[in-house]
Design an enzyme around this catalytic site. Structure first.
Site, PDB file in Angstrom:
ATOM      1  N   VAL A 131      51.595  89.661  97.397  1.00 54.81           N
ATOM      2  CA  VAL A 131      51.519  88.935  98.678  1.00 54.81           C
ATOM      3  C   VAL A 131      50.437  87.882  98.466  1.00 54.81           C
ATOM      4  O   VAL A 131      49.258  88.172  98.548  1.00 54.81           O
ATOM      5  CB  VAL A 131      51.126  89.884  99.843  1.00 54.81           C
ATOM      6  CG1 VAL A 131      51.108  89.131 101.176  1.00 54.81           C
ATOM      7  CG2 VAL A 131      52.087  91.069  99.918  1.00 54.81           C
ATOM      8  N   HIS A 181      48.094  86.347 101.738  1.00 60.01           N
ATOM      9  CA  HIS A 181      47.208  87.195 102.530  1.00 60.01           C
ATOM     10  C   HIS A 181      46.363  88.052 101.586  1.00 60.01           C
ATOM     11  O   HIS A 181      46.867  88.989 100.963  1.00 60.01           O
ATOM     12  CB  HIS A 181      48.039  88.053 103.505  1.00 60.01           C
ATOM     13  CG  HIS A 181      47.238  88.692 104.588  1.00 60.01           C
ATOM     14  ND1 HIS A 181      47.699  88.825 105.879  1.00 60.01           N
ATOM     15  CD2 HIS A 181      45.989  89.239 104.571  1.00 60.01           C
ATOM     16  CE1 HIS A 181      46.760  89.424 106.603  1.00 60.01           C
ATOM     17  NE2 HIS A 181      45.727  89.698 105.824  1.00 60.01           N
ATOM     18  N   LEU A 182      45.115  87.676 101.525  1.00 61.46           N
ATOM     19  CA  LEU A 182      44.161  88.332 100.624  1.00 61.46           C
ATOM     20  C   LEU A 182      44.161  89.854 100.778  1.00 61.46           C
ATOM     21  O   LEU A 182      44.232  90.360 101.891  1.00 61.46           O
ATOM     22  CB  LEU A 182      42.763  87.795 100.975  1.00 61.46           C
ATOM     23  CG  LEU A 182      41.596  88.231 100.100  1.00 61.46           C
ATOM     24  CD1 LEU A 182      41.647  87.471  98.783  1.00 61.46           C
ATOM     25  CD2 LEU A 182      40.288  87.955 100.806  1.00 61.46           C
ATOM     26  N   HIS A 183      44.077  90.574  99.671  1.00 60.97           N
ATOM     27  CA  HIS A 183      43.928  92.029  99.733  1.00 60.97           C
ATOM     28  C   HIS A 183      43.274  92.524  98.453  1.00 60.97           C
ATOM     29  O   HIS A 183      43.437  91.923  97.398  1.00 60.97           O
ATOM     30  CB  HIS A 183      45.284  92.715  99.957  1.00 60.97           C
ATOM     31  CG  HIS A 183      46.350  92.292  98.996  1.00 60.97           C
ATOM     32  ND1 HIS A 183      46.986  91.072  99.063  1.00 60.97           N
ATOM     33  CD2 HIS A 183      46.870  92.927  97.924  1.00 60.97           C
ATOM     34  CE1 HIS A 183      47.867  90.987  98.076  1.00 60.97           C
ATOM     35  NE2 HIS A 183      47.816  92.093  97.365  1.00 60.97           N
ATOM     36  N   LEU A 184      42.537  93.599  98.598  1.00 62.24           N
ATOM     37  CA  LEU A 184      41.805  94.156  97.468  1.00 62.24           C
ATOM     38  C   LEU A 184      42.417  95.511  97.097  1.00 62.24           C
ATOM     39  O   LEU A 184      42.615  96.358  97.962  1.00 62.24           O
ATOM     40  CB  LEU A 184      40.340  94.304  97.896  1.00 62.24           C
ATOM     41  CG  LEU A 184      39.324  94.786  96.877  1.00 62.24           C
ATOM     42  CD1 LEU A 184      37.993  94.095  97.147  1.00 62.24           C
ATOM     43  CD2 LEU A 184      39.154  96.287  96.929  1.00 62.24           C
TER      44      LEU A 184
END
Ligand SMILES: [Zn+2]
Length: 160
Positions: free
Chosen positions: A114, A117-120
């Site tokens: 994705v 949309h930033l995600h860790l």
């Protein structure tokens, strides 16, 4: 480098991409259990990856739809890290991993699934990973494991 065996990811890779942002949708939705949201902060949340690279694969996600760290203010950045710490504590308590891979794939070239949309990612690791994973590789088993993992992790939610 060892390869993590995750054949159920094929469903994600080959599957039709749904329109709209799945992180935004889950943040706005109220069905946290069904959406595997483990914990919510003010501006970020912890969610299970339903196409995990390993058992207990979590993601910490800002509520706002931003593609990079530049788009977050300092409060959001702080909460992203506070929830990362919380996610690691929950995983340690429930699954006793031997180590973790923690990181972000920024941009499509870096492998972001994705990308807008930033995600860790927080991927727990066990020294016996590569022996352990084929045992649970049957696609059918995964949703049950996810549900079990979700409940195991929630048991200690109030403690951290
Ligand atoms: Zn989004």
């Amino acid at each position: 480098m060892k390869q993590i065996w995750a054949p159920w990811r094929m469903r994600y890779i080959m599957g039709k991409k749904k329109s709209g942002c799945f992180f935004c949708k889950n943040w706005k939705d109220t069905k946290d259990r069904e959406n595997y949201i483990l914990s919510r902060g003010k501006s970020c949340f912890i969610i299970l990856n339903i196409y995990p690279y390993n058992n207990g694969h979590l993601m910490v996600v800002p509520a706002r739809h931003v593609p990079s760290l530049d788009g977050l203010d300092e409060k959001e950045l702080l909460e992203l890290m506070v929830l990362t710490r919380k996610a690691i504590k929950l995983l340690k308590e429930a699954l006793h991993p031997h180590g973790f891979n923690v990181g972000m794939n920024l941009g499509e070239a870096a492998g972001a699934g994705v990308k807008d949309h930033l995600h860790l990612h927080i991927v727990p690791r066990w020294t016996e990973d590569t022996n352990f994973m084929p045992v649970i590789s049957e696609t059918k088993v995964i949703p049950e494991l996810l549900r079990d993992t979700y409940h195991k992790l929630r048991e200690n939610l109030d403690r951290f």
